[in-house]
Design an enzyme around this catalytic site. Sequence first.
Site, PDB file in Angstrom:
ATOM      1  N   GLY A   1       0.773  -1.241   0.000  1.00  0.00           N
ATOM      2  CA  GLY A   1       0.000   0.000   0.000  1.00  0.00           C
ATOM      3  C   GLY A   1       0.799   1.282   0.000  1.00  0.00           C
ATOM      4  O   GLY A   1       0.207   2.364   0.002  1.00  0.00           O
TER       5      GLY A   1
ATOM      6  N   GLU B   1       4.675  -6.169   2.047  1.00  0.00           N
ATOM      7  CA  GLU B   1       4.283  -6.851   0.805  1.00  0.00           C
ATOM      8  C   GLU B   1       3.801  -5.812  -0.198  1.00  0.00           C
ATOM      9  O   GLU B   1       2.663  -5.826  -0.644  1.00  0.00           O
ATOM     10  CB  GLU B   1       3.253  -7.957   1.068  1.00  0.00           C
TER      11      GLU B   1
ATOM     12  N   GLY C   1       3.656  -3.787  -3.736  1.00  0.00           N
ATOM     13  CA  GLY C   1       3.741  -4.040  -5.169  1.00  0.00           C
ATOM     14  C   GLY C   1       3.981  -2.726  -5.896  1.00  0.00           C
ATOM     15  O   GLY C   1       5.024  -2.497  -6.514  1.00  0.00           O
ATOM     16  N   ARG C   2       3.021  -1.846  -5.754  1.00  0.00           N
ATOM     17  CA  ARG C   2       3.017  -0.585  -6.488  1.00  0.00           C
ATOM     18  C   ARG C   2       4.329   0.201  -6.396  1.00  0.00           C
ATOM     19  O   ARG C   2       4.887   0.615  -7.401  1.00  0.00           O
ATOM     20  CB  ARG C   2       1.876   0.291  -5.954  1.00  0.00           C
TER      21      ARG C   2
ATOM     22  N   ARG D   1      -6.357   1.587 -14.952  1.00  0.00           N
ATOM     23  CA  ARG D   1      -6.563   2.445 -13.782  1.00  0.00           C
ATOM     24  C   ARG D   1      -7.300   3.755 -14.077  1.00  0.00           C
ATOM     25  O   ARG D   1      -8.200   4.135 -13.326  1.00  0.00           O
ATOM     26  CB  ARG D   1      -5.237   2.721 -13.064  1.00  0.00           C
TER      27      ARG D   1
ATOM     28  N   TYR E   1     -10.777   3.865 -11.971  1.00  0.00           N
ATOM     29  CA  TYR E   1     -11.049   4.788 -10.878  1.00  0.00           C
ATOM     30  C   TYR E   1     -10.576   6.208 -11.124  1.00  0.00           C
ATOM     31  O   TYR E   1     -10.197   6.920 -10.196  1.00  0.00           O
ATOM     32  CB  TYR E   1     -10.591   4.308  -9.497  1.00  0.00           C
TER      33      TYR E   1
ATOM     34  N   CYS F   1     -15.080   0.039 -27.184  1.00  0.00           N
ATOM     35  CA  CYS F   1     -16.436   0.561 -27.330  1.00  0.00           C
ATOM     36  C   CYS F   1     -17.044   0.819 -25.954  1.00  0.00           C
ATOM     37  O   CYS F   1     -18.052   0.214 -25.565  1.00  0.00           O
ATOM     38  CB  CYS F   1     -17.292  -0.421 -28.122  1.00  0.00           C
TER      39      CYS F   1
HETATM   40  C1  LIG Z   1      -2.755  -5.685  -3.530  1.00  0.00           C
HETATM   41  C2  LIG Z   1      -2.119  -6.195  -2.307  1.00  0.00           C
HETATM   42  C3  LIG Z   1      -0.804  -5.867  -1.993  1.00  0.00           C
HETATM   43  C4  LIG Z   1       0.010  -4.911  -2.803  1.00  0.00           C
HETATM   44  O1  LIG Z   1      -0.530  -3.635  -2.769  1.00  0.00           O
HETATM   45  P1  LIG Z   1       0.289  -2.393  -3.399  1.00  0.00           P
HETATM   46  O2  LIG Z   1      -0.704  -1.290  -3.315  1.00  0.00           O
HETATM   47  O3  LIG Z   1       0.606  -2.774  -4.793  1.00  0.00           O
HETATM   48  O4  LIG Z   1       1.488  -2.190  -2.557  1.00  0.00           O
HETATM   49  C5  LIG Z   1      -0.239  -6.451  -0.887  1.00  0.00           C
HETATM   50  N1  LIG Z   1      -0.931  -7.304  -0.108  1.00  0.00           N
HETATM   51  C6  LIG Z   1      -2.210  -7.642  -0.367  1.00  0.00           C
HETATM   52  C7  LIG Z   1      -2.902  -8.582   0.521  1.00  0.00           C
HETATM   53  C8  LIG Z   1      -2.854  -7.094  -1.469  1.00  0.00           C
HETATM   54  O5  LIG Z   1      -4.124  -7.412  -1.722  1.00  0.00           O
END
Ligand SMILES: *Cc1c(COP(=O)(O)O)cnc(C)c1O
Length: 421
Positions: free
Chosen positions: A230, A272, A274-275, A310, A314, A341
């Site tokens: 997050g 954890e 990602g972004r 994205r 949103y 479309c």
């Molecule tokens: C989507 C998600 C992440 C990664 O979120 P980012 O916003 O990409 O950092 C990590 N853990 C869980 C459980 C998720 O659903």
Amino acid sequence: MAAKTYPLDRAQLEALTRTYPTPFHLYDEKAIRANARALQAAFAWNDGFKEFFAVKAAPNPYLIKILAEEGFGADCSSLPELTLSDRVNVRGESIMFTSNDTPAKEYRAAAELGAIINLDDISHIAYLEETVGLPDLVCCRYNPGPLKAGNVIIGHPEEAKYGFTREQLFEGYRLLRDKGITRFGLHTMVASNELDATYFTETAHLLFDLVVELSRELGITFEFVNLGGGIGIPYRPEEEAIDLTALGQNVKGVYDAIIGASDHPPLKIYLECGRMVTGPYGYLVSRVLHMKHTYKAFVGLDACMTHLMRPALYGAYHHITVVGKEAAPVDRTYDVTGSLCENNDKFAIDRALPLMEAGDLVVIHDAGAHGHAMGFNYNGKLRSAELLLRESGDVVQIRRAETVDDYFATLDFDGLDGFKA
Ligand SMILES: *Cc1c(COP(=O)(O)O)cnc(C)c1O
């Protein structure tokens, strides 16, 4: 301020499009590695710190392999994501399996890889035990409900489907303890794309307090807390990236004050994300097919929302650079569209841009996470290639573009012969 640059010059990008037709996603290995090292350095004070890259953000084995080399594990939530990690030799406790509404066969696959299983609900203790058996190490996902304000993408925790309530956590760990489990972790994830760093220190505070309380009440100890993902990225040029060094130090302050001052043994901190790992270092490169002037001025690209959902999903902002026109006056207003479309197939609405024309190459920034990954095939749109700019300057294709045959691969046209309509 977040600089919206891209790692190749105009001639290099144009040359690339002769080998790999637009649209494509391009990732910058050097920048991804530098960022990974910055995150590791920020938490180097914590013995055992580990980031588990959220595979769903960019499920490409080449990227996972690079990140594994930087010391990252993988956060998986489905069977294919587990398989992907396994294929690049990321397994055992380098995988965090954080899923919800999980089928037994996915728990089984996670258990077979020795992944850390993160339970989403108290009922899954019995479900896992009956279907697969309980592993040595169990993590539970906490949903703080009204104790914590949510943010825009993830919403209010008490509305969210994820995690155990506070009462269920005490009950759940007691149950696990009584079943003979001795190794424990605690997880939460209550933010998405959050740029306010205090959010993460508050989350750490919440989890450290809970570890101390749970361990005192139940006589168990924890090996780690997983603060979730997050961490946000500055999609808009005027936004500011989170200062990772400061974040690491602030979490350390909370750690020292709570865990350090308690009789609980040292805890490993897991993330954890990602972004923030790949997001800013991936670009969607596309070419202008048509200019259209009706009630508004439209720029029609050869990419559409199936390549980057994205903005349409949103209303997310993604910065757009017109290649070669970086210094041109920004004196036009366009809707930048794809060909789906669906009228919401727009990368930007009323965006101030320089004068554009058919043939212009555009770079859509911050597409390196939740970009290609969220792709879909609606309207017969095919997923694009993914390219990797190596540290050497070479570009390698790490996923080819889909073909029409790929699109039809799950259909049996031969069966039509014996099929009476
Ligand atoms: C989507 C998600 C992440 C990664 O979120 P980012 O916003 O990409 O950092 C990590 N853990 C869980 C459980 C998720 O659903």
